[in-house]
Scaffold this active site. Structure first.
Site, PDB file in Angstrom:
ATOM      1  N   HIS A 161       8.518 -22.493   6.063  1.00 54.42           N
ATOM      2  CA  HIS A 161       7.579 -22.050   4.896  1.00 54.42           C
ATOM      3  C   HIS A 161       7.381 -23.291   4.096  1.00 54.42           C
ATOM      4  CE1 HIS A 161       9.253 -17.608   4.734  1.00 54.42           C
ATOM      5  NE2 HIS A 161       7.888 -17.651   5.146  1.00 54.42           N
ATOM      6  N   CYS A 248      14.407 -17.811  -1.169  1.00 51.84           N
ATOM      7  CA  CYS A 248      13.921 -16.683  -0.564  1.00 51.84           C
ATOM      8  C   CYS A 248      14.634 -15.499  -1.243  1.00 51.84           C
ATOM      9  CB  CYS A 248      14.449 -16.644   0.718  1.00 51.84           C
ATOM     10  SG  CYS A 248      14.131 -18.165   1.480  1.00 51.84           S
TER      11      CYS A 248
HETATM   12  N1  GLY Z   1      14.501 -14.892   8.552  1.00 53.35           N
HETATM   13  C1  GLY Z   1      13.778 -15.210   7.818  1.00 53.35           C
HETATM   14  C2  GLY Z   1      12.347 -15.139   8.298  1.00 53.35           C
HETATM   15  O1  GLY Z   1      12.113 -15.357   9.382  1.00 53.35           O
HETATM   16  O2  GLY Z   1      11.589 -14.534   7.624  1.00 53.35           O
END
Ligand code: GLY
Length: 255
Positions: A161, A248
């Site tokens: 990300h 996150c």
């Molecule tokens: N394991 C985090 C994701 O891939 O969204």
């Protein structure tokens, strides 16, 4: 003003999480839960009110709640995660944020993960990544432009990300790993680069008077402290095996 931190418990199925850039290694669910508890305590110590949603045994990645909604002062955007396995995570998160903001939604063919959206004041950086496509970026821009946000699209390569590669440590300082994003469009901000041995060190969670940062990155922490930034470190090593990081695990909502 209260800062609400919306979190979600660690799923018993976390070992079946999505993985894109990491090899699968065993995850101890009890240790992951203990680390997640400590993370929430860190948020509370910083003055946040933590509201934790329940986990779901069929949703391995649901602890990474950031990806499901992006909350601005004016609206909340319910995402459409790029990993199809994660789309079932949406309803309880959407219900919770809809109590606090008018809601917009990313619609097909758009995909957008909250981990690709970084708001710094009135600037919103959006990563085009393996999870967030051009249609998703376009829909977010259409929602935010009338509200006066400067939306800047950034291509992300080599990590999951945008917020793996860049976060904000204050309203003026960005923490950046230049290996994963072009930095030409970061004009107007000071840049702190991650230590070269700490590729994942750019993910910090910015709160009013400090940042929360993973304990695995002490040399990047030193660089932040040299800029006068208070850093609270938390061990998230089990969640890191699931390709998670400090941002996150919560959605911050001024309430
Ligand atoms: N394991 C985090 C994701 O891939 O969204």
């Amino acid at each position: 003003m209260t800062l609400l931190a919306l979190t979600r418990d660690v799923s018993p199925a976390i070992a079946r999480c999505e993985l894109t850039h990491l090899e699968r290694t065993p995850i101890d669910v009890d240790v992951a839960r203990a680390q997640h508890d400590a993370y929430e305590q860190c948020l509370e110590a910083a003055g946040c009110v933590v509201q934790r949603l329940e986990a779901d045994a069929d949703m391995p990645d649901s602890v990474f709640i950031e990806d499901i909604a992006v909350v601005f002062d004016e609206i909340a955007v319910i995402t459409r995660p790029g990993a199809a396995s994660r789309r079932a995570e949406t309803p309880p998160v959407a219900d919770a944020v809809a109590r606090m903001r008018p809601v917009r939604r990313i619609e097909p063919p758009g995909t957008l993960d909250g981990g690709d959206v970084l708001r710094v004041g009135r600037t919103v950086f959006v990563g085009r990544s393996g999870r967030t496509n051009s249609a998703g970026v376009g829909q977010l821009r259409c929602a935010l432009r009338p509200l006066g946000y400067d939306v800047r699209e950034i291509e992300v390569r080599g990590c999951l990300h945008l917020k793996s590669a860049m976060t904000a440590a204050s309203d003026t300082v960005l923490v950046v790993n230049r290996a994963w994003i072009p930095t030409a469009d970061l004009t107007g901000f000071e840049i702190v680069e991650v230590h070269p041995d700490e590729h994942y060190g750019a993910n910090v969670l910015h709160l009013a008077d400090r940042v929360i940062h993973a304990a695995a990155f002490p040399r990047t922490r030193e660089r932040l402290e040299q800029r006068g930034i208070r850093v609270d470190s938390v061990d998230l090593s089990e969640l890191a095996k699931a390709e998670g990081a400090v941002t996150c695990c919560s959605i911050l909502i001024p309430a």
